[in-house]
Write a protein that holds these residues in place. Sequence first.
Motif, short mmCIF file in Angstrom:
data_model
loop_
_atom_site.label_atom_id
_atom_site.label_comp_id
_atom_site.label_asym_id
_atom_site.label_seq_id
_atom_site.Cartn_x
_atom_site.Cartn_y
_atom_site.Cartn_z
N ASN A 1 5.07 -8.30 6.16
CA ASN A 1 5.52 -7.45 7.28
C ASN A 1 6.95 -6.96 7.05
N ARG A 2 7.59 -7.48 5.96
CA ARG A 2 8.98 -7.13 5.63
C ARG A 2 9.87 -7.24 6.86
N TRP A 3 9.74 -8.39 7.54
CA TRP A 3 10.54 -8.62 8.75
C TRP A 3 12.01 -8.30 8.49
N LEU A 4 12.55 -8.88 7.42
CA LEU A 4 13.90 -8.49 7.00
C LEU A 4 13.85 -8.06 5.54
N THR A 5 14.56 -7.00 5.22
CA THR A 5 14.73 -6.62 3.83
C THR A 5 15.77 -7.55 3.23
N ALA A 6 15.35 -8.34 2.24
CA ALA A 6 16.26 -9.29 1.59
C ALA A 6 16.37 -8.93 0.11
N LEU A 7 17.57 -9.11 -0.42
CA LEU A 7 17.77 -8.85 -1.84
C LEU A 7 18.82 -9.80 -2.39
N THR A 8 18.88 -9.92 -3.70
CA THR A 8 19.91 -10.76 -4.32
C THR A 8 20.81 -9.90 -5.19
N LEU A 9 22.04 -10.37 -5.33
CA LEU A 9 23.03 -9.72 -6.20
C LEU A 9 23.27 -10.65 -7.39
N ASP A 10 22.87 -10.21 -8.56
CA ASP A 10 23.02 -11.04 -9.76
C ASP A 10 24.50 -11.14 -10.13
N PRO A 11 25.09 -12.34 -10.06
CA PRO A 11 26.54 -12.47 -10.30
C PRO A 11 26.94 -12.12 -11.74
N LYS A 12 25.96 -12.11 -12.65
CA LYS A 12 26.30 -11.73 -14.03
C LYS A 12 26.54 -10.23 -14.14
N LEU A 13 25.98 -9.47 -13.23
CA LEU A 13 26.08 -8.01 -13.30
C LEU A 13 26.89 -7.40 -12.17
N ILE A 14 27.03 -8.16 -11.07
CA ILE A 14 27.74 -7.64 -9.89
C ILE A 14 28.85 -8.61 -9.51
N LYS A 15 30.07 -8.08 -9.43
CA LYS A 15 31.21 -8.97 -9.14
C LYS A 15 31.34 -9.27 -7.66
N VAL A 16 30.83 -8.38 -6.83
CA VAL A 16 30.91 -8.55 -5.37
C VAL A 16 29.95 -9.67 -4.94
N THR A 17 30.43 -10.57 -4.08
CA THR A 17 29.55 -11.64 -3.59
C THR A 17 28.86 -11.17 -2.31
N PRO A 18 27.76 -11.84 -1.94
CA PRO A 18 27.10 -11.48 -0.68
C PRO A 18 28.07 -11.53 0.51
N TYR A 19 28.95 -12.53 0.53
CA TYR A 19 29.89 -12.62 1.66
C TYR A 19 30.81 -11.41 1.74
N GLU A 20 31.29 -10.97 0.57
CA GLU A 20 32.18 -9.80 0.55
C GLU A 20 31.42 -8.56 1.03
N LEU A 21 30.17 -8.46 0.63
CA LEU A 21 29.36 -7.31 1.06
C LEU A 21 29.10 -7.37 2.57
N ILE A 22 28.81 -8.57 3.07
CA ILE A 22 28.56 -8.74 4.51
C ILE A 22 29.82 -8.37 5.30
#
Length: 380
Positions: free
Chosen positions: A287-308
């Motif tokens: 049902n895709r209640w929430l769209t969830a994704l991950t940020l691969d730390p090897k390729l993306i320097k921004v952390t989920p907290y910084e994005l939030i």
Amino acid sequence: MEKRIFLSSPHMSGNEQKYINDAFETNWIAPLGPNVNAFEEELAAYAETAGAAVTSSGTAAIHLAMELLGVGQGDTVFCASLTFVASANPILYLGAEPVFIDSEEETWNMSPKALACAMEEAKAEGKLPKAVIVVNLYGQSAKMDELMAICGAYGVPMIEDAAESLGSFYKGKKSGSFGQYGIYSFNGNKIITTSGGGALVSNDLDALAQSRFLATQARDAAKHYQHSVVGYNYRMSNILAGVGRAQLEVLEERVQARRNVFDRYMEALGDIQGVHFMPELEGTYSNRWLTALTLDPKLIKVTPYELIDALEAENIEARPVWKPLHMQPLFEGSKFYPHAEDGVVSERLFAEGICLPSGSNITVEEQERVVRVIRRVLSD
Ligand SMILES: *Cc1c(COP(=O)(O)O)cnc(C)c1O
């Protein structure tokens, strides 16, 4: 400041008032009545289970399911680790001990490998769990065939926490209809809502009758007030059941809307190196209640907290993925079975995951606002 974009806000259909008015006109302002009975019938018909019992919350329904399975002091209950605390709190209410099971990569849900390992050890110790709580995170069904085969082999009943997966399917069968008991939640942030509420679904009508008995203070059949066992005040009110009836009528539209939200994010962000969307296992329909994704730390320097935080600065609500329960202070010292010796999947998903605003009422323009912030932050 632009208008706030919520993670998942209630989305009324317009028909709720009609059922609420019925309750008022007949003065059924009670935790029972025609809306409750009708909502239970309609929900069971939807889930394709023999029956349903609606409750004051999803947590209450989980508590009742465990109570019906005889969970008590000194027992153990196996539970998915990557979930909301409500999946496991009732284990503590009943004085039992939780044992947490890791996730696997393909569904983010309970790892059959880790479950098999936990069962084998429990059997060797002569103490099988009283129940296994499987969760379908963000709408995605767990690997039911594998998990049910393991539970079946050891004769341990399964409770399916489908609080987030109403409207989803596993191999053509409704999410929540697997296992001895299924649980739904109608909390304000779920795919359909009664503001607060839940349900227990099952093919065992006697057990559902017993759950209604327990949920109304366990009153014995006597003219006076007589009680022989502990009861709860867990029934849904007739007014809220009216809201639920109108919401259930639009469930399929809500699922389609959330799937469209997911597809638009995928389209707009899927090309970014290191962004990985939550998978949808072949043969399942989320049902895709929430769209969830991950940020691969090897390729993306921004952390989920910084994005939030960056989204919050633009008045947009996003959240981390659930913090695994085996990492919670509340459950310190609890046993935990990882998916593999060299990598705990739930911990990685927590460290790298983020949930985006996914309400069925989010507009295309609002989603574009979210996408703009994410693209800007990730390209810094
Ligand atoms: C929301 C939720 C619950 C609890 O439901 P309430 O109705 O809020 O008590 C249980 N499990 C999961 C996985 C949930 O997301």
